[in-house]
Design an enzyme around this catalytic site. Structure first.
Site, PDB file in Angstrom:
ATOM      1  N   GLU A   1      64.466   3.153  42.125  1.00 15.43           N
ATOM      2  CA  GLU A   1      65.994   2.644  41.974  1.00 15.43           C
ATOM      3  C   GLU A   1      66.863   3.674  41.465  1.00 15.43           C
ATOM      4  O   GLU A   1      66.688   4.400  40.415  1.00 15.43           O
ATOM      5  CB  GLU A   1      65.638   1.307  41.074  1.00 15.43           C
ATOM      6  CG  GLU A   1      67.170   1.010  40.502  1.00 15.43           C
ATOM      7  CD  GLU A   1      66.879   0.033  39.246  1.00 15.43           C
ATOM      8  OE1 GLU A   1      67.929  -0.154  38.473  1.00 15.43           O
ATOM      9  OE2 GLU A   1      65.683  -0.617  39.239  1.00 15.43           O
TER      10      GLU A   1
ATOM     11  N   LYS B   1      63.691 -10.000  37.489  1.00 14.15           N
ATOM     12  CA  LYS B   1      63.353  -8.740  36.429  1.00 14.15           C
ATOM     13  C   LYS B   1      63.622  -9.426  35.200  1.00 14.15           C
ATOM     14  O   LYS B   1      64.748  -9.636  34.873  1.00 14.15           O
ATOM     15  CB  LYS B   1      64.373  -7.729  37.099  1.00 14.15           C
ATOM     16  CG  LYS B   1      64.589  -6.643  36.017  1.00 14.15           C
ATOM     17  CD  LYS B   1      65.820  -5.849  36.533  1.00 14.15           C
ATOM     18  CE  LYS B   1      66.319  -5.166  35.147  1.00 14.15           C
ATOM     19  NZ  LYS B   1      67.560  -4.316  35.771  1.00 14.15           N
TER      20      LYS B   1
END
Length: 204
Positions: free
Chosen positions: A36, A125
């Site tokens: 990411e 998340k």
């Protein structure tokens, strides 16, 4: 949805396009195949494109800290598949899903988690996970759908990764404990190796 064999997302916040290839290669060689690049990194879009080129299909590459539908559009245009948010914004999540992106949505409460799932997020998340602790994860897992992967992000290191996995997390996002702006690729590889070893020792 199939996940890479190691449920660890490398967060390369602050990395530059000039650095990205070496770090992507170091991560893949160590076994971490989810990468990411946060949108508050310098020229994040170029870094995503270069990371995709370096990975050549060996890693799921994308962007994090995605806050707007405009950034969703920019990310999707690169061909990347991973999108991570720090918050629960059903409009952004649904827009990303319409583009076929793999969404890991940030949340802090059960209500936010269900809002993210209802908008189409495939993963959750928990952020900032270290602030809430493994006990909070256990409480959440009592009500969350068991088939939605839950990642712990924020303050996760090799020393506390096992506690979050044992509490019910599928995996973790690795931020400052993995990468800090300016560090070399050898340091990234060393940190990544410590996380991979911790994960493997904590799972059957």
């Amino acid at each position: 949805m199939s996940l890479p064999s190691l449920p660890l997302i490398a967060i390369l916040r602050g990395i530059t396009p000039a650095e990205i290839r070496k770090h992507v290669r170091a991560l893949i060689d160590t076994g971490i195949a989810q990468i990411e690049i946060p949108t508050n990194s310098p020229d994040w879009l170029s870094s995503v494109q270069l990371a995709l080129e370096e990975a050549r299909g060996d890693a799921e590459v994308g962007a994090g800290t995605v806050l707007t539908t405009a950034d969703v559009d920019r990310l999707a245009a690169t061909g990347a598949r991973l999108m991570v948010t720090p918050n629960t914004d059903p409009v952004v999540i649904a827009h990303a899903r319409a583009h076929g992106l793999d969404v890991a949505a940030g949340f802090a409460t059960a209500s936010e988690a269900f809002a993210a799932i209802n908008a189409g997020a495939q993963r959750l998340k928990l952020f900032p996970a270290a602030h809430f602790g493994p006990g909070y994860v256990r409480a959440l897992k009592a009500v969350l759908p068991p088939d939605v992967p839950l990642y712990a992000v924020g303050g996760i290191g090799p020393d506390n990764l096992a506690a979050f996995l044992q509490a019910g997390c599928t995996g973790a996002g690795l931020g400052g404990e993995l990468y800090r702006p300016g560090q070399d690729a050898a340091t990234t590889a060393r940190h990544a190796g410590a996380f991979v070893a911790a994960l493997r020792s904590a799972t059957p």
